[in-house]
Write a protein that holds these residues in place. Structure first.
Motif, mmCIF file in Angstrom:
data_model
loop_
_atom_site.group_PDB
_atom_site.id
_atom_site.type_symbol
_atom_site.label_atom_id
_atom_site.label_comp_id
_atom_site.label_asym_id
_atom_site.label_seq_id
_atom_site.Cartn_x
_atom_site.Cartn_y
_atom_site.Cartn_z
ATOM 1 N N GLU A 142 67.639 75.287 13.371
ATOM 2 C CA GLU A 142 68.773 75.231 12.446
ATOM 3 C C GLU A 142 68.297 75.076 11.003
ATOM 4 O OE1 GLU A 142 71.804 75.909 12.538
ATOM 5 O OE2 GLU A 142 72.787 75.340 14.411
ATOM 6 N N GLU A 191 88.886 65.156 26.550
ATOM 7 C CA GLU A 191 88.671 65.989 25.360
ATOM 8 C C GLU A 191 87.389 66.825 25.493
ATOM 9 O OE1 GLU A 191 88.451 63.350 22.008
ATOM 10 O OE2 GLU A 191 86.271 63.206 22.118
ATOM 11 N N ARG A 192 86.505 66.451 26.438
ATOM 12 C CA ARG A 192 85.295 67.240 26.649
ATOM 13 C C ARG A 192 85.515 68.412 27.591
ATOM 14 N NH1 ARG A 192 80.541 65.130 24.879
ATOM 15 N NH2 ARG A 192 81.016 63.502 23.417
ATOM 16 N N PHE A 226 71.728 73.591 23.058
ATOM 17 C CA PHE A 226 72.620 74.244 22.097
ATOM 18 C C PHE A 226 73.564 73.260 21.405
ATOM 19 C CE2 PHE A 226 71.328 77.711 24.850
ATOM 20 C CZ PHE A 226 71.005 78.671 23.918
ATOM 21 N N ALA A 227 73.310 71.960 21.528
ATOM 22 C CA ALA A 227 74.183 70.946 20.932
ATOM 23 C C ALA A 227 75.637 71.246 21.251
ATOM 24 C CB ALA A 227 73.960 70.861 19.412
ATOM 25 N N SER A 230 73.282 76.764 17.092
ATOM 26 C CA SER A 230 73.830 75.728 17.972
ATOM 27 C C SER A 230 75.221 75.339 17.535
ATOM 28 C CB SER A 230 72.931 74.494 17.933
ATOM 29 O OG SER A 230 72.965 73.934 16.639
ATOM 30 N N GLY A 231 75.839 74.456 18.311
ATOM 31 C CA GLY A 231 77.151 73.934 17.971
ATOM 32 C C GLY A 231 78.258 74.751 18.630
ATOM 33 N N ARG A 232 79.468 74.159 18.655
ATOM 34 C CA ARG A 232 80.610 74.855 19.247
ATOM 35 C C ARG A 232 81.503 75.317 18.117
ATOM 36 N NH1 ARG A 232 85.646 72.340 22.146
ATOM 37 N NH2 ARG A 232 86.539 74.196 23.103
ATOM 38 N N PRO A 256 79.085 70.230 22.841
ATOM 39 C CA PRO A 256 79.679 68.927 23.181
ATOM 40 C C PRO A 256 80.486 68.948 24.478
ATOM 41 C CG PRO A 256 80.946 69.979 21.442
ATOM 42 C CD PRO A 256 79.817 70.914 21.762
ATOM 43 N N ASP A 278 79.107 66.554 18.357
ATOM 44 C CA ASP A 278 78.991 67.837 17.686
ATOM 45 C C ASP A 278 78.843 67.622 16.177
ATOM 46 O OD1 ASP A 278 78.959 70.548 17.179
ATOM 47 O OD2 ASP A 278 81.136 70.746 17.160
ATOM 48 N N ARG A 279 79.904 67.112 15.514
ATOM 49 C CA ARG A 279 79.799 66.946 14.067
ATOM 50 C C ARG A 279 80.820 65.952 13.516
ATOM 51 N NH1 ARG A 279 79.836 72.502 12.193
ATOM 52 N NH2 ARG A 279 79.122 72.883 14.304
ATOM 53 N N ARG A 331 75.686 66.775 11.632
ATOM 54 C CA ARG A 331 75.693 67.405 12.944
ATOM 55 C C ARG A 331 74.850 66.611 13.922
ATOM 56 N NH1 ARG A 331 74.992 73.380 13.707
ATOM 57 N NH2 ARG A 331 75.190 72.447 15.758
ATOM 58 N N THR A 390 72.402 70.351 25.868
ATOM 59 C CA THR A 390 71.498 69.665 24.947
ATOM 60 C C THR A 390 70.809 70.662 24.019
ATOM 61 O OG1 THR A 390 71.136 68.013 26.631
ATOM 62 C CG2 THR A 390 69.585 68.031 24.807
ATOM 63 N N GLN A 407 76.788 66.142 28.465
ATOM 64 C CA GLN A 407 76.217 65.240 27.452
ATOM 65 C C GLN A 407 76.908 63.885 27.485
ATOM 66 O OE1 GLN A 407 74.886 65.967 23.629
ATOM 67 N NE2 GLN A 407 75.249 68.149 23.670
ATOM 68 N N LEU A 408 78.235 63.912 27.607
ATOM 69 C CA LEU A 408 78.990 62.661 27.613
ATOM 70 C C LEU A 408 78.580 61.802 28.811
ATOM 71 C CD1 LEU A 408 81.499 61.112 26.341
ATOM 72 C CD2 LEU A 408 82.771 62.062 28.244
ATOM 73 N N PRO A 431 70.790 67.162 19.703
ATOM 74 C CA PRO A 431 69.843 66.307 20.424
ATOM 75 C C PRO A 431 68.453 66.939 20.606
ATOM 76 C CG PRO A 431 71.670 66.990 21.857
ATOM 77 C CD PRO A 431 71.990 67.477 20.485
#
Lengths: 521, 305
Positions: free
Chosen positions: A250, B92-93, B252-253, B164-166, B255, A216-217, A239, B250, B259-260, A242
């Motif tokens: 973004e 943790e995911r 929306f990035a 994107s991102g959490r 985590p 993530d970041r 960040r 993927t 993905q892992l 993928p």
């Protein structure tokens, strides 16, 4: 009838409204309604924040156990090297102010005496010994193979060390100016253990660790005690995004400032947006096809190899597939790397008629000219075009495009036949890195390239401590390679970056994001 | 019921044991992680040294013995890629994956139940045709495309949600909708056909002839009996959501576990693959047991021996 129709409909409506209200109210809750513009970062609004998006994440904060450029591009901001590369690739002082080659296998380094780690501990010779001996002795670390030459680090006093190598090592300084020589805090790790270090890493760099959410970041904040004075940014966010089109989105909405690896198809979309630009810059990576010289393979004939070279229109490939982001070359040692031969750079040959004539004259029929050609999926488009060009001059090409994992397994097992394609970088900034696989012992069962003159030049250059002589040795090798073609160089690949115009930013040839070199315009 | 639960929980142990063996052998049969850990310029000697350092030169049964005896104690080994214990990396995911799974399940249920019932009640009407059309479309649109379109429209053009991102709830809206749309489509069709079947049953005719108001006939008599199939499809969807929805993650990035796991497969990161597969297997088994319990609550006639 009406009764049971309205209820469910109301239900849907209510649910949708609730959802939207929830989404919007949480926006207010965080008191950070700028999230949409700033990326969902946990930093204060008035802070000066730089956000960079890469396609993959770092592997860990263990600089000795990372093996890709993207990791180094992030970690270089946290961990200082003993010697640094300036943007032109010159060696400049880092944590070491002075370095001397006192005899063939010993190097004396003087360290800065005003450096502290992010926890306040002073940086001393003990940390150099700890760091370099760790990577030189633990063969499970992915950087080990580049540092195993180090025999011992002798502490002369707190700010002077002598490093002893097993053999004369002309590229030793290059080893000290890359990821494996990022200095680790010896006391901190000895006291708390390495697992704790990985959770809360510290270095001496201009930015210090704040948080890391894998995939993530990575968030870094400024090091208030940086030895070179006030740093440029309050915080930096790296960040991981993928999907390329998401990275582009973004950048367009202002969620990130710099994106790497813009797809060629999206270049116009970025360039067409006000306040955003596309910047291309050469990298150290050269796309090349490697040919088998083993008896019994048609590619063992120099005429066939020359015909393959002549049949491929490299400029057309750069223009049509790479979006113009490539520089033609006939050597893999590009300028900026030690040993480069400028006479082979920005050069290329292309003459399909001559290729046909050569093959005809040598008496080849189409049955003789069957070759297998393997490529990783990431270069699939290039491989298809090259296969078509070779077919034009009379080859029958069995194209084999493999997933990256499968490709690298085959590559390491040396399973390819007549020809395969690969993009190879240069993590040491030195020609030595380009020719390891052509030394007779390594080339066995792969190219089977065997030229005693080249072997002698390469072996001698590996331990030659006279830079001028060594440079000329590598230049001779490049001339012979251009003639004999153990591999055919297509082009030097360029990085394609999307950048917010608020920045003053020039991408580096080593693909590092050195945040201190990036400023607001 | 208690006996059934007790028996089911006991069965988890041999199932996980067999899965651990399968995944252990399969991971090793698909390639050599050392080949991927060293760069192009590494030599044969470098490779041999690393293989020995990682213990991969030992016979397979020795490696498995070491693995299983450690795994029982919760130690799944060190991830080659991250250099850290594998189990915490997998755990943790989980929150990210479960969060996204739950929200998209909620969204899809909210859409599918009313639409499915409406569609069945108004069979062969224009409304039915439209709902069926939309659900075919919803099923046919690939997540990948839906995600990118949602980003372009709601984030780039309207600026309503982050790309994107959490982060907060606002980060979840687009990925959850992307997943929810496909799930809702499937569920709507399922509910429609179940409801159609039930509405033709004799007891529904009896209920109607007794003059019970239609809402109660549909809601209590019909839908309650149709819930079994809804629960079945929900539990199936939920297990596949938990194990990761790689494409949506993927785009929306996000985590999550998907993905892992895919990165681990690509990197041949054995410790992560083994830990993740076992955790996912455990979750699937637990969800299946819970589903059986819910069946029983919905239909007291169901008995487990």
């Amino acid at each position: 009838m009406k009764n049971y129709l309205t209820k469910p409909l109301l239900f849907v409506l209510l649910a949708t409204v609730l959802l939207i209200v929830a989404a919007c109210s949480s926006n207010e809750d965080t008191g950070n309604s700028e999230d949409v513009d700033q990326g969902a970062s946990e930093v204060e609004d008035d802070e000066k924040v730089l956000t960079i998006a890469n396609a993959t994440d770092i592997e860990s904060f263990d600089i000795h156990n990372n093996n890709n450029t993207i990791s180094e591009a992030v970690l270089i901001n946290v961990f200082d090297y003993l010697i640094k590369n300036d943007p032109d690739g010159n060696k400049v002082p880092g944590l070491a102010t002075d370095w001397d080659n006192i005899d063939e296998t010993s190097w004396r380094l003087t360290l800065r005496d005003d450096v502290v780690f992010h926890n306040g501990d002073a940086f001393t010779a003990k940390d150099v010994k700890f760091t370099l001996e760790r990577v030189a002795q633990d063969s499970a670390l992915s950087q080990y193979y580049l540092y195993q030459e180090i025999d011992e680090v002798i502490i002369e006093d707190d700010y002077n060390v002598t490093i002893v190598t097993k053999n004369p090592d002309p590229i030793f300084i290059n080893r000290l100016s890359r990821m494996g020589s990022g200095m680790l805090p010896a006391d901190y790790i000895e006291e708390n253990g390495f697992d704790h270090f990985l959770e809360e890493p510290i270095g001496t760099g201009p930015y210090q660790f704040s948080s890391w959410t894998r995939d993530d970041r990575v968030e870094l904040v400024k090091n208030e005690d940086y030895y070179e004075g006030e740093v440029e940014w309050d915080a930096v966010v790296f960040r991981t995004i993928p999907e390329a089109s998401t990275r582009v989105s973004e950048l367009l909405v202002g969620g990130v400032d710099i994106i790497a690896n813009v797809p060629v198809a999206d270049m116009d979309r970025v360039a067409g947006e006000e306040g955003r630009s596309i910047i291309t810059a050469p990298t150290r990576r050269v796309l090349q096809t490697i040919l088998r010289h083993t008896d019994g393979y048609v590619t063992s004939d120099p005429i066939v190899r020359e015909a393959i070279d002549l049949a491929i229109d490299k400029q057309a490939i750069v223009d049509s597939i790479a979006g113009g982001a490539g520089v033609l070359t006939r050597t893999s040692v590009t300028p900026g790397n030690f040993g480069a031969d400028p006479s082979l750079y920005q050069q290329s040959v292309y003459d399909p008629e001559e290729a046909k004539r050569l093959l005809e004259e040598a008496g080849y029929t189409s049955e003789d000219l069957e070759i297998s050609f393997s490529s990783a999926a990431q270069y699939g488009e290039y491989a298809e075009v090259i296969a078509a060009m070779l077919t034009e001059v009379g080859f029958t090409v069995n194209l084999d495009i493999l997933e990256a994992t499968a490709f690298y397994e085959q590559f390491n097992a040396k399973n390819f036949e007549e020809m395969f394609m690969i993009g190879i970088g240069n993590s040491l900034n030195d020609a030595a890195n380009n020719y390891g696989r052509y030394l007779a012992e390594q080339a066995e069962d792969e190219t089977d390239y065997d030229n005693p003159e080249v072997e002698e030049l390469l072996q001698s250059a590996l331990v030659n401590m006279d830079p001028e002589d060594r440079e000329s040795q590598y230049q001779q090798v490049q001339q012979i390679f251009a003639e004999e073609r153990p591999s055919i160089y297509l082009f030097q690949m360029e990085g394609i970056y999307g950048v917010n115009d608020r920045l003053d930013y020039s991408p580096r040839e080593d693909e590092m994001f050195i945040v201190e070199e990036i400023s607001l315009d | 019921m208690t006996r059934y639960l007790f028996k089911s929980i006991l069965q988890i142990v041999p199932v996980l044991f067999i899965i651990s063996m399968l995944v252990f052998v399969l991971v090793r049969a698909t390639g050599d992680p050392v080949a991927l850990m060293l760069p192009e310029s590494a030599t044969e000697q470098d490779r041999i040294e690393m293989t020995e350092a990682l213990g991969l030169n030992e016979p397979l049964y020795v490696q498995y013995g070491i693995f299983i005896s450690n795994a029982i104690r919760g130690d799944f080994g060190i991830s080659y890629h991250y250099g850290q214990q594998a189990l915490p990396l997998v755990l943790e995911r989980l929150p990210a994956s479960i969060e996204l799974a739950v929200v998209s399940m909620v969204i899809s249920t909210l859409i599918a139940i009313p639409l499915g019932i409406l569609s069945a009640l108004k069979r062969n009407s224009y409304l039915d045709l439209i709902i069926s059309g939309i659900s075919v479309l919803g099923k046919a649109m690939p997540n990948f495309w839906v995600g990118i379109m949602l980003i372009l429209f709601f984030s780039v053009m309207l600026g309503m949600f982050p790309v994107s991102g959490r982060g907060g709830l606002e980060n979840m809206v687009l990925p959850a909708f992307t997943l929810g749309v496909g799930l809702a489509a499937q569920m709507t069709r399922m509910i429609r056909s179940t409801m159609l079947e039930i509405l033709n049953q004799d007891y529904i005719r009896t209920a109607r002839s007794k003059g019970i108001i239609e809402a109660i006939v549909v809601g209590k008599h019909a839908f309650r009996n149709g819930l079994i199939s809804v629960v079945t499809i929900m539990s199936l969807q939920f297990t596949s959501l938990i194990s990761g929805t790689l494409i949506t993650e993927t785009v929306f990035a996000w985590p999550g576990l998907g993905q892992l796991l895919v990165a681990a497969v690509n990197n041949k990161d054995m410790a992560i693959i083994q830990a993740a597969v076992l955790i996912i297997a455990l979750l699937v088994i637990v969800i299946n047991i819970l589903t059986d319990v819910v069946y029983r609550l919905l239909d007291p006639r169901i008995k487990y021996n």
